[in-house]
Write an enzyme that holds these catalytic residues in place. Sequence first.
Site, short mmCIF file in Angstrom:
data_model
loop_
_atom_site.label_atom_id
_atom_site.label_comp_id
_atom_site.label_asym_id
_atom_site.label_seq_id
_atom_site.Cartn_x
_atom_site.Cartn_y
_atom_site.Cartn_z
N TYR A 1 1.10 -0.66 -0.16
CA TYR A 1 0.33 -0.06 0.13
C TYR A 1 1.12 1.02 0.20
O TYR A 1 1.82 1.10 0.91
CB TYR A 1 -0.83 0.10 1.36
CG TYR A 1 -1.99 1.24 1.51
CD1 TYR A 1 -2.86 1.73 0.34
CD2 TYR A 1 -1.37 2.58 2.03
CE1 TYR A 1 -3.78 2.44 0.65
CE2 TYR A 1 -2.81 2.98 2.47
CZ TYR A 1 -3.66 3.19 1.17
OH TYR A 1 -4.18 3.90 1.72
N LYS B 1 3.76 8.63 8.72
CA LYS B 1 4.02 8.08 10.16
C LYS B 1 4.97 8.59 11.09
O LYS B 1 4.84 9.91 11.61
CB LYS B 1 3.63 6.56 10.37
CG LYS B 1 2.27 6.05 8.98
CD LYS B 1 1.85 4.77 8.89
CE LYS B 1 1.07 4.93 7.96
NZ LYS B 1 0.86 4.54 6.81
N ASP C 1 8.81 2.98 0.17
CA ASP C 1 8.93 3.29 0.77
C ASP C 1 8.19 2.63 2.11
O ASP C 1 7.96 1.93 2.85
CB ASP C 1 6.44 3.13 0.51
CG ASP C 1 5.87 3.65 1.39
OD1 ASP C 1 6.10 4.18 1.80
OD2 ASP C 1 4.47 3.61 0.81
C1 LIG Z 1 -0.19 4.67 5.83
C2 LIG Z 1 0.86 3.68 4.38
C3 LIG Z 1 1.14 5.18 3.44
C4 LIG Z 1 -0.11 6.26 3.96
O1 LIG Z 1 -0.17 7.55 4.54
P1 LIG Z 1 -1.43 8.26 4.83
O2 LIG Z 1 -0.02 9.42 5.30
O3 LIG Z 1 -2.34 7.76 5.35
O4 LIG Z 1 -1.58 9.18 3.99
C5 LIG Z 1 1.76 4.65 2.52
N1 LIG Z 1 2.42 3.92 2.03
C6 LIG Z 1 2.63 3.34 3.61
C7 LIG Z 1 3.35 2.19 3.17
C8 LIG Z 1 1.36 3.36 4.78
O5 LIG Z 1 2.19 2.39 5.60
#
Ligand SMILES: *Cc1c(COP(=O)(O)O)cnc(C)c1O
Length: 449
Positions: free
Chosen positions: A151, A274, A246
């Site tokens: 994701y 995060k 990511d």
């Molecule tokens: C949570 C998450 C996102 C998205 O971040 P948001 O602040 O919710 O938009 C992108 N990549 C990873 C791996 C994530 O866990």
Amino acid sequence: MKDGKEDLTMDSSAEMFERALGVIPGGVNSPVRACDSVGGKPVFFREGHGSRLVDIDGREYVDVMGSWGPLILGHAHPDVVDAVCQAARSGTSFGACTAAEVELAELICSRFDSVEKVRLVSSGTEAAMSAVRLARGVTGRDEIIKFAGCYHGHADSFLISAGSGALTLGVPSSPGVPADLAKLTHLARFNDIENVRSIFEEAAGSIGALIVEPVAGNMGVVPPAEGFLGGLRELCDEHGALLIFDEVITGFRVSRGGAQERYDVSPDLTVMGKVVGGGLPVGGFGGPAKIMNQLAPEGPVYQAGTLSGNPLATAAGLATLKALAAEQVYEGLEASGEALAAGLEEAVSSCGLGARVQRVGSMMTLFFNEKQVENLDSLEGVRTDLYAKFYQGMLEGGVTLPPSQYEAFFVSTAHTAADIDKIISTAAGVLASLKDAEEAQETGKAEAS
Ligand SMILES: *Cc1c(COP(=O)(O)O)cnc(C)c1O
């Protein structure tokens, strides 16, 4: 659990959820919060302190959800709260340059070896989306590779077999994502380097970037197989594509320098979110100056944000990263993570349910799955029904877990040994009762036939 309050609790949260349903789609501002995949209704929370959450009826829980990852220091950490309050008193937004942005950028660059320059944004979604635009702009190629079950936020290019909410809801892609755009995203199998190689070979010369969660966290925690990340690095080099890590979950979490430090593989671009905001809306993407300088105003690739580098968000991020400066902090997180995983594993093996813990540092998932999870395909027979019961049992016992099998438990620096013990003993009780219920069902079936 507090004396006789649970009915009342359910009433207040249920009542609030009714009101929410009237004015917010599905009653929530992010789909997984609706708790659909674990049955039941969402609990509404009033406050959080350290390792604890308190719901709107005053029921207290040990929290293992950690707001989905940002709260590596626990709830309302005094340094973070002070920094935010102080910033707020001096003005909440200028839409102009501040010293704190520079300080935060310097700290980020000092933590990630591969990052010389970083652009701050307000969410992980924005960061991932912008990193891919930059990669497309720099390489002049439109096609990208992503992994099924990973994701990267909800931008159009990524909502193709995404993990997390999309998995839970069984909506691997979403209406509203243009088919012509989706065609530009190739789907690969996590931990399968030969699969990635064949995609690169078939799409010879068209792939601008490959984006990956170096430790998958959105199909539950799936560590990279030995050599997988290094293999991606080689394939990207061979085919002239940029490698994007990511690190929205793993950054500042699985080690001070993120997954790239832990696994010693250097990406071209790093996506952050995060932890970098310590619970306030911050994201970022960074890499070598020669790539980052392609961004406007220095270069031609456009990207902007009214609240980017916002003073409150920046203050929270700075306070958080400063609290994570010492290597011992990560040793502590590793030890707590290990203790929790070991306790859960023991509880699993003594009850004899088909389940397993997969962990990297302070992030882990208890999979109700017989076999090891290496990618989305391994989740074929996963018992999400058991996870749902486990979640509800833990909630009743005073422990908040993420409301989906395909998410991570997060340990923070605020979790004490007593907290870890409480989580483990609660889990042991719930798992044993799940096993009893399973056996009763088996016996029932056998008698009926
Ligand atoms: C949570 C998450 C996102 C998205 O971040 P948001 O602040 O919710 O938009 C992108 N990549 C990873 C791996 C994530 O866990």
